[in-house]
Write a protein that holds these residues in place. Structure first.
Motif, PDB file in Angstrom:
ATOM      1  N   UNK A 264     -10.247  11.211  -0.411  1.00 58.21           N
ATOM      2  CA  UNK A 264     -11.247  10.189  -0.091  1.00 58.21           C
ATOM      3  C   UNK A 264     -10.592   8.868   0.314  1.00 58.21           C
ATOM      4  N   UNK A 265      -9.439   8.577  -0.304  1.00 54.15           N
ATOM      5  CA  UNK A 265      -8.697   7.351   0.025  1.00 54.15           C
ATOM      6  C   UNK A 265      -7.854   7.521   1.289  1.00 54.15           C
ATOM      7  N   UNK A 266      -7.881   8.709   1.880  1.00 52.95           N
ATOM      8  CA  UNK A 266      -7.127   9.056   3.102  1.00 52.95           C
ATOM      9  C   UNK A 266      -5.619   9.056   2.864  1.00 52.95           C
ATOM     10  N   UNK A 267      -5.216   9.314   1.613  1.00 50.86           N
ATOM     11  CA  UNK A 267      -3.787   9.372   1.271  1.00 50.86           C
ATOM     12  C   UNK A 267      -3.385  10.840   1.109  1.00 50.86           C
TER      13      UNK A 267
ATOM     14  N   UNK B 247       3.963   8.590   0.926  1.00 51.62           N
ATOM     15  CA  UNK B 247       4.292   7.377   1.682  1.00 51.62           C
ATOM     16  C   UNK B 247       3.276   7.065   2.775  1.00 51.62           C
ATOM     17  N   UNK B 248       2.049   7.559   2.616  1.00 53.79           N
ATOM     18  CA  UNK B 248       0.941   7.086   3.442  1.00 53.79           C
ATOM     19  C   UNK B 248       0.381   5.817   2.798  1.00 53.79           C
ATOM     20  N   UNK B 249      -0.086   4.886   3.617  1.00 52.71           N
ATOM     21  CA  UNK B 249      -0.648   3.649   3.080  1.00 52.71           C
ATOM     22  C   UNK B 249      -1.966   3.299   3.741  1.00 52.71           C
ATOM     23  N   UNK B 250      -2.884   2.705   2.976  1.00 56.48           N
ATOM     24  CA  UNK B 250      -4.185   2.274   3.514  1.00 56.48           C
ATOM     25  C   UNK B 250      -4.597   0.941   2.897  1.00 56.48           C
ATOM     26  N   UNK B 251      -5.448   0.208   3.634  1.00 57.60           N
ATOM     27  CA  UNK B 251      -6.069  -1.010   3.101  1.00 57.60           C
ATOM     28  C   UNK B 251      -7.386  -0.637   2.431  1.00 57.60           C
TER      29      UNK B 251
ATOM     30  N   UNK C 135     -11.170   2.381  11.756  1.00 58.46           N
ATOM     31  CA  UNK C 135     -10.517   2.519  13.063  1.00 58.46           C
ATOM     32  C   UNK C 135      -9.010   2.708  12.899  1.00 58.46           C
ATOM     33  N   UNK C 136      -8.423   2.027  11.900  1.00 58.55           N
ATOM     34  CA  UNK C 136      -6.978   2.141  11.668  1.00 58.55           C
ATOM     35  C   UNK C 136      -6.644   3.496  11.038  1.00 58.55           C
ATOM     36  N   UNK C 137      -5.696   4.204  11.641  1.00 60.78           N
ATOM     37  CA  UNK C 137      -5.208   5.455  11.063  1.00 60.78           C
ATOM     38  C   UNK C 137      -4.350   5.110   9.847  1.00 60.78           C
ATOM     39  N   UNK C 138      -4.361   5.955   8.774  1.00 57.74           N
ATOM     40  CA  UNK C 138      -3.480   5.664   7.624  1.00 57.74           C
ATOM     41  C   UNK C 138      -2.035   5.444   8.070  1.00 57.74           C
TER      42      UNK C 138
END
Length: 243
Positions: free
Chosen positions: A106-109, A113-117, A202-205
């Protein structure tokens, strides 16, 4: 006496010639409109960038003023709670509970080492509490947000991962929300604006590299000398090593 025969041009050739002329005129008009629009956009982007730079400068000056005032009165200035979080996944899927796996999805992780805002709210903090051993997070500053978007930023258009090489990519997807360039995108994310959800989706992880110098001990919490959990403003130092 031989009379010169009149040259008869076939009707199909005339139609083709006319069609070619119409296409050339339409193409020329489209190019002129694009050039005019690009010139107007450049002026708009330049003005907005100046406004944003002034806004960031004034916020920094106000923060310094408040800290000095509190120190002068013998107290401490406590900054308001941050509205923006940056989350990085630091562990894989070994011995992971299904609920934790679902929350990370759900957090798109989905990868290490993937990161999201993320926007700071009760629901977000509750989810982070459940997945805390697998992620590290904190409050990114302007420099971190800018570096991430400019260096590692990819957009999502029609479910495709597209590098942010041109402002037209942003305008195509987010133009209806008044976001037409990179500086608009940075400002919307940093200030958690009214269209933060659309800009963030819109931003990809972000796909970050392994941190320079490695991690300390990712099974332990940050306050215990490890890496997992909330590291507040010290997330910026980790972003420098991973970007």
């Amino acid at each position: 006496m031989a009379e010169e025969a009149a040259i008869i041009v076939p009707e199909s050739t005339l139609k083709k010639r006319k069609r070619g002329e119409e296409w050339a005129a339409a193409k020329k008009q489209a190019i002129e409109e694009t050039l005019k629009k690009n010139a107007a956009n450049r002026k708009l982007i330049f003005n907005r960038t100046k406004i944003y730079a002034k806004e960031y400068q004034e916020q920094e000056k106000e923060l310094i003023r408040l800290k000095r005032e509190a120190k002068f009165k013998g107290g401490f200035y406590v900054e308001p709670e941050a509205k923006l979080l940056f989350i990085v996944r630091i562990r894989g899927i070994n011995r992971m509970h299904p609920t934790v796996r679902k929350i990370l999805q759900l957090l798109r992780l989905r990868q290490v080492f993937n990161g999201v805002f993320l926007k700071t709210n009760k629901a977000t903090l509750n989810m982070l509490h459940r997945v805390e051993p697998y992620v590290t997070y904190g409050y990114p500053n302007l420099k971190s947000v800018k570096e991430l978007i400019y260096k590692r930023g990819y957009g999502k258009d029609d479910k495709q991962r597209i590098p942010l090489t041109d402002n037209s990519i942003i305008e195509k997807v987010l133009g209806k929300y008044g976001i037409v360039c990179m500086e608009d995108l940075v400002h919307e994310i940093l200030t958690v604006g009214p269209h933060f959800k659309e800009a963030n989706n819109f931003l990809w992880p972000f796909k970050l590299k392994a941190p320079l110098g490695g991690l300390e001990k990712k099974r332990n919490h940050y306050v215990e000398g490890g890496d997992a959990g909330n590291r507040e403003v010290y997330i910026n130092e980790l972003i420098r090593r991973m970007n």
